[in-house]
Design a protein around this motif. Structure first.
Motif, mmCIF file in Angstrom:
data_model
loop_
_atom_site.group_PDB
_atom_site.id
_atom_site.type_symbol
_atom_site.label_atom_id
_atom_site.label_comp_id
_atom_site.label_asym_id
_atom_site.label_seq_id
_atom_site.Cartn_x
_atom_site.Cartn_y
_atom_site.Cartn_z
ATOM 1 N N UNK A 1 0.840 -1.198 0.000
ATOM 2 C CA UNK A 1 0.000 0.000 0.000
ATOM 3 C C UNK A 1 0.877 1.252 0.000
ATOM 4 N N UNK A 2 1.940 1.183 0.783
ATOM 5 C CA UNK A 2 2.872 2.310 0.857
ATOM 6 C C UNK A 2 3.573 2.495 -0.498
ATOM 7 N N UNK A 3 3.899 1.372 -1.117
ATOM 8 C CA UNK A 3 4.602 1.427 -2.389
ATOM 9 C C UNK A 3 3.748 2.050 -3.493
ATOM 10 N N UNK A 4 2.429 1.870 -3.374
ATOM 11 C CA UNK A 4 1.542 2.470 -4.373
ATOM 12 C C UNK A 4 1.631 3.995 -4.292
ATOM 13 N N UNK A 5 1.716 4.494 -3.076
ATOM 14 C CA UNK A 5 1.883 5.951 -2.885
ATOM 15 C C UNK A 5 3.252 6.395 -3.385
ATOM 16 N N UNK A 6 4.238 5.561 -3.081
ATOM 17 C CA UNK A 6 5.595 5.852 -3.532
ATOM 18 C C UNK A 6 5.651 5.961 -5.045
ATOM 19 N N UNK A 7 4.918 5.057 -5.692
ATOM 20 C CA UNK A 7 4.885 5.058 -7.155
ATOM 21 C C UNK A 7 4.383 6.404 -7.683
ATOM 22 N N UNK A 8 3.358 6.944 -7.032
ATOM 23 C CA UNK A 8 2.805 8.229 -7.455
ATOM 24 C C UNK A 8 3.860 9.325 -7.357
ATOM 25 N N UNK A 9 4.575 9.312 -6.259
ATOM 26 C CA UNK A 9 5.617 10.308 -6.039
ATOM 27 C C UNK A 9 6.723 10.151 -7.087
ATOM 28 N N UNK A 10 7.086 8.896 -7.320
ATOM 29 C CA UNK A 10 8.129 8.607 -8.288
ATOM 30 C C UNK A 10 7.721 9.061 -9.684
ATOM 31 N N UNK A 11 6.487 8.785 -10.042
ATOM 32 C CA UNK A 11 5.996 9.199 -11.357
ATOM 33 C C UNK A 11 6.069 10.708 -11.514
ATOM 34 N N UNK A 12 5.719 11.415 -10.438
ATOM 35 C CA UNK A 12 5.764 12.870 -10.504
ATOM 36 C C UNK A 12 7.189 13.353 -10.748
ATOM 37 N N UNK A 13 8.127 12.752 -10.025
ATOM 38 C CA UNK A 13 9.525 13.147 -10.199
ATOM 39 C C UNK A 13 10.004 12.797 -11.612
#
Ligand SMILES: *[C@@H]1O[C@H](CO)[C@@H](O)[C@H](O)[C@H]1NC(C)=O
Ligand SMILES: *[C@@H]1O[C@H](CO)[C@@H](O)[C@H](O)[C@H]1NC(C)=O
Ligand SMILES: *[C@@H]1O[C@H](CO)[C@@H](O)[C@H](O)[C@H]1NC(C)=O
Ligand SMILES: *[C@@H]1O[C@H](CO)[C@@H](O)[C@H](O)[C@H]1NC(C)=O
Ligand SMILES: *[C@@H]1O[C@H](CO)[C@@H](O)[C@H](O)[C@H]1NC(C)=O
Ligand SMILES: *[C@@H]1O[C@H](CO)[C@@H](O)[C@H](O)[C@H]1NC(C)=O
Ligand SMILES: *[C@@H]1O[C@H](CO)[C@@H](O)[C@H](O)[C@H]1NC(C)=O
Ligand SMILES: *[C@@H]1O[C@H](CO)[C@@H](O)[C@H](O)[C@H]1NC(C)=O
Ligand SMILES: *[C@@H]1O[C@H](CO)[C@@H](O)[C@H](O)[C@H]1NC(C)=O
Ligand SMILES: *[C@@H]1O[C@H](CO)[C@@H](O)[C@H](O)[C@H]1NC(C)=O
Length: 273
Positions: A205-217
């Motif tokens: 679940x945390x990684x899904x949020x991380x993915x969003x952040x990563x995509x933004x970067x």
């Protein structure tokens, strides 16, 4: 999304492999030699100042004499070390770099203070509405702001800090990417969380949020290009240092990781301007 992740992986794998196993020891050893020189310098300086010695040793002549004997040895060692111009040049580079890094930290901390001082809501929360404390803080910030203005006028420094900030973002991307990759690797997850499904689900679940952040970067092509450039520069710097140890800058920075080497290559260029 998957493809870009692979791209970042490849990019950062280069960075990791470039972070030579060797070189690290050398860089560490140069750093420790520089701190040893700084210590020896301080000792010899103290030994040459009778006023300071008296203060430092509470006028105890026995201790002062013992220290002077020790300082004579220090002077001999220091003279030998200072004769090594390669070493002194490397130490100067390290010192300049450390000072610049700490100046960047000071700037960002003052910037935060300035922004806090300008927000009455935040000030009230932070200081429990105590106006004495708030006024004191505002006065402190006004002083610091003058310092900030001076530092901001130094374009060498601001360019350096901007590169440092970008490097942090590149490193952050690398870290986020690792987390995301791990979340889709059942083997790795089972090992890390000892088969605890609750923990695994939390991590995913945390990684899904991380993915969003990563995509933004990763959506920032300027940032991606810079990271790529830095990684390449880092590769060059690291291999140079491992192979023939010619570049003091690269050698020095290997201890801090390859992206710092890259920073250094860039910074060196900037300092040479
Ligand atoms: C590093 O290089 C030295 C000599 O240059 C060598 O003796 C040593 O084994 C190397 N260490 C590693 C970890 O490669
Ligand atoms: C010696 O130390 C004193 C006290 O710290 C200082 O005021 C003075 O300038 C120093 N003298 C020299 C020659 O460095
Ligand atoms: C000076 O220092 C020495 C060594 O620590 C100690 O034995 C001696 O008692 C001290 N002398 C005085 C006058 O404090
Ligand atoms: C000078 O210092 C450098 C860096 O520590 C070292 O690699 C080199 O061997 C030293 N040269 C001499 C002559 O001691
Ligand atoms: C500007 O910053 C650089 C890097 O910290 C420093 O070496 C240099 O002395 C500074 N220049 C001025 C004029 O303060
Ligand atoms: C001040 O801080 C509050 C609370 O953090 C925030 O909601 C508000 O947008 C800030 N105001 C300004 C002008 O930045
Ligand atoms: C506000 O802070 C000052 C300084 O720390 C303190 O002396 C004073 O008692 C505080 N006032 C209130 C109302 O808490
Ligand atoms: C998954 O993780 C394991 C253990 O960490 C590793 O050996 C394996 O290569 C990984 N698989 C993939 C597809 O990355
Ligand atoms: C799994 O982890 C959760 C959360 O940390 C914990 O409450 C639970 O007891 C664990 N389950 C097992 C079977 O160890
Ligand atoms: C993209 O990254 C660069 C370098 O870190 C930064 O200066 C810029 O503001 C970013 N752009 C956006 C739209 O976030």
């Amino acid at each position: 999304m998957q493809l870009t992740n692979i791209f970042v992986s490849a990019l950062l794998a280069t960075a990791v492999s470039a972070k030579g196993h060797n070189g690290t020891d050398k860089a560490q050893s140069v750093k420790s030699q520089c701190s040893q020189m700084a210590k020896l310098t301080a000792e010899t300086k103290l030994a040459a100042n009778d006023t300071k010695l008296a203060q430092h040793f509470d006028n105890n002549q026995t201790m002062i004499d013992a220290f002077k004997t020790k300082a004579a040895d220090a002077q001999t060692k220091l003279t030998t070390m200072e004769a090594n111009t390669t070493l002194t040049a490397e130490c100067a580079v390290i010192q300049a770099h450390d000072e610049a890094v700490s100046a960047c930290g000071a700037m960002s901390s003052i910037e935060k203070m300035v922004s806090l001082a300008a927000n009455d809501t935040k000030l009230t929360t932070k200081f429990d509405g105590n106006t004495t404390k708030i006024d004191a803080f505002k006065a402190k910030v006004a002083d610091a702001e003058a310092k900030l203005t001076t530092m901001q006028a130094n374009s060498t420094l601001t360019s350096f800090c901007s590169v440092q900030a970008t490097i942090s973002q590149c490193k952050e991307m690398s870290q986020l990417q690792k987390e995301v990759a791990m979340a889709s690797n059942e083997t790795a997850l089972a090992t890390k969380f000892k088969g605890n499904d609750t923990k695994i689900a939390d991590f995913k679940a945390k990684a899904a949020k991380t993915q969003t952040k990563l995509d933004a970067l990763m959506g920032n092509s300027t940032l991606m290009d810079t990271c790529s450039t830095l990684t390449k520069a880092g590769t060059t710097g690291a291999s140079t240092s491992t192979n023939n140890a010619k570049s003091p800058a690269a050698r020095v920075e290997i201890a801090g990781g390859v992206l710092s080497v890259a920073a250094f290559v860039v910074t060196l260029g900037m300092l040479a301007l």
